[in-house]
Design a protein around this motif. Structure first.
Motif, PDB file in Angstrom:
ATOM      1  N   UNK A 187      -3.070  -2.087  -1.219  1.00  0.00           N
ATOM      2  CA  UNK A 187      -2.009  -3.088  -1.085  1.00  0.00           C
ATOM      3  C   UNK A 187      -1.466  -3.494  -2.458  1.00  0.00           C
ATOM      4  N   UNK A 188      -2.382  -3.640  -3.422  1.00  0.00           N
ATOM      5  CA  UNK A 188      -1.940  -3.934  -4.789  1.00  0.00           C
ATOM      6  C   UNK A 188      -1.064  -2.799  -5.323  1.00  0.00           C
ATOM      7  N   UNK A 189      -1.499  -1.580  -5.076  1.00  0.00           N
ATOM      8  CA  UNK A 189      -0.779  -0.414  -5.590  1.00  0.00           C
ATOM      9  C   UNK A 189       0.650  -0.364  -5.069  1.00  0.00           C
ATOM     10  N   UNK A 190       0.821  -0.532  -3.766  1.00  0.00           N
ATOM     11  CA  UNK A 190       2.182  -0.444  -3.222  1.00  0.00           C
ATOM     12  C   UNK A 190       3.024  -1.654  -3.633  1.00  0.00           C
ATOM     13  N   UNK A 191       2.378  -2.786  -3.863  1.00  0.00           N
ATOM     14  CA  UNK A 191       3.126  -3.954  -4.346  1.00  0.00           C
ATOM     15  C   UNK A 191       3.644  -3.690  -5.751  1.00  0.00           C
ATOM     16  N   UNK A 192       2.820  -3.063  -6.594  1.00  0.00           N
ATOM     17  CA  UNK A 192       3.274  -2.740  -7.950  1.00  0.00           C
ATOM     18  C   UNK A 192       4.413  -1.717  -7.912  1.00  0.00           C
ATOM     19  N   UNK A 193       4.337  -0.754  -7.006  1.00  0.00           N
ATOM     20  CA  UNK A 193       5.435   0.210  -6.855  1.00  0.00           C
ATOM     21  C   UNK A 193       6.724  -0.498  -6.443  1.00  0.00           C
ATOM     22  N   UNK A 194       6.581  -1.440  -5.533  1.00  0.00           N
ATOM     23  CA  UNK A 194       7.749  -2.206  -5.083  1.00  0.00           C
ATOM     24  C   UNK A 194       8.345  -3.012  -6.234  1.00  0.00           C
ATOM     25  N   UNK A 195       7.480  -3.561  -7.083  1.00  0.00           N
ATOM     26  CA  UNK A 195       7.954  -4.319  -8.239  1.00  0.00           C
ATOM     27  C   UNK A 195       8.622  -3.410  -9.262  1.00  0.00           C
ATOM     28  N   UNK A 196       8.118  -2.181  -9.410  1.00  0.00           N
ATOM     29  CA  UNK A 196       8.749  -1.216 -10.316  1.00  0.00           C
ATOM     30  C   UNK A 196      10.186  -0.946  -9.891  1.00  0.00           C
ATOM     31  N   UNK A 197      10.397  -0.820  -8.591  1.00  0.00           N
ATOM     32  CA  UNK A 197      11.749  -0.606  -8.069  1.00  0.00           C
ATOM     33  C   UNK A 197      12.626  -1.823  -8.329  1.00  0.00           C
ATOM     34  N   UNK A 198      12.044  -3.020  -8.208  1.00  0.00           N
ATOM     35  CA  UNK A 198      12.791  -4.249  -8.485  1.00  0.00           C
ATOM     36  C   UNK A 198      13.242  -4.306  -9.949  1.00  0.00           C
ATOM     37  N   UNK A 199      12.349  -3.942 -10.852  1.00  0.00           N
ATOM     38  CA  UNK A 199      12.702  -3.933 -12.276  1.00  0.00           C
ATOM     39  C   UNK A 199      13.772  -2.876 -12.566  1.00  0.00           C
ATOM     40  N   UNK A 200      13.689  -1.750 -11.869  1.00  0.00           N
ATOM     41  CA  UNK A 200      14.710  -0.716 -12.031  1.00  0.00           C
ATOM     42  C   UNK A 200      16.071  -1.235 -11.569  1.00  0.00           C
ATOM     43  N   UNK A 201      16.057  -1.982 -10.476  1.00  0.00           N
ATOM     44  CA  UNK A 201      17.284  -2.613  -9.985  1.00  0.00           C
ATOM     45  C   UNK A 201      17.846  -3.575 -11.033  1.00  0.00           C
ATOM     46  N   UNK A 202      16.971  -4.327 -11.676  1.00  0.00           N
ATOM     47  CA  UNK A 202      17.416  -5.232 -12.744  1.00  0.00           C
ATOM     48  C   UNK A 202      18.128  -4.461 -13.859  1.00  0.00           C
TER      49      UNK A 202
END
Length: 219
Positions: A187-202
């Motif tokens: 769950x931590x791993x996929x949350x970090x992946x989701x955050x990576x996508x958010x930063x890419x969006x930024x």
């Protein structure tokens, strides 16, 4: 500082940003290979490479501050430099999350040898994030604001992966008590992946700002 000198320094700045982006892509390559091959040595490479990204961020930040202080840029020039300052922060955070993912997966490999959860959906999610990042670097090089907007909107695909995989993990945790600790790590791993996508969006949003002067959220 003359205008010619400023433009030369600005060119060096953008070259260094690309260097940082390329270093990040290499880190993600190690991460993807480490995940798919379940290879702790490759994952350790991800952790070690974080210092490279940190050093590049510090150097670029210093370059930006020097340009602002010496040239006192206005309008589009200032927008150019300040957008870089914002982008490198997001790149550094993506690298941090790569390290987080690598460390959690190494824990899984160390304490849960069988790794009973089917990780293919997670690697697919990671590939989607990698594609977003690679395209974002391309959009930065081309100063393509339309491309950047499309990439930002593609974050929905990563969000869908996160939603679907979360449900799969929760279901397996309910069925198998022995999987709970491992499931939490995933769950931590996929949350970090989701955050990576958010930063890419930024980053995409800052590319749009650099080109158009307009700051807008696209996801």
């Amino acid at each position: 500082m003359t205008r010619t000198t400023f433009e030369h320094e600005l060119s060096i700045l953008h070259t260094d940003v690309l260097k940082m982006g390329t270093a990040l892509e290499k880190t993600i390559d190690y991460l993807l290979e480490g995940l798919t091959k379940r290879n702790a040595e490759l994952l350790q490479q991800v952790v070690q490479r974080d210092d490279i990204i940190d050093q590049l961020e510090a150097e670029i930040e210093k370059e930006c501050i020097t340009l602002i202080l010496q040239q006192q840029p206005v309008a589009s020039d200032l927008r150019n430099v300040t957008s870089v300052l914002k982008m490198i922060t997001d790149i550094e955070r993506i690298a941090d999350h790569c390290t987080d993912i690598a460390e959690y997966f190494m824990k899984i490999l160390l304490h849960h040898e069988k790794c009973t959860f089917v990780i293919e959906p997670i690697t697919e999610m990671a590939i989607q994030v990698k594609q977003m990042i690679s395209k974002t670097i391309d959009a930065y090089v081309k100063l393509d604001d339309k491309m950047a907007i499309e990439i930002a909107k593609s974050d929905d695909k990563v969000d869908q992966y996160f939603h679907d995989i979360t449900k799969q993990i929760q279901q397996k945790m309910k069925q198998d008590n022995a999987f709970v600790e491992e499931g939490i790590y995933f769950l931590y791993i996929i949350k970090y992946l989701e955050r990576m996508a958010d930063h890419t969006t930024n980053i995409c949003e800052w590319i749009v700002y650099r080109v158009t002067g307009k700051r807008k959220q696209y996801n």
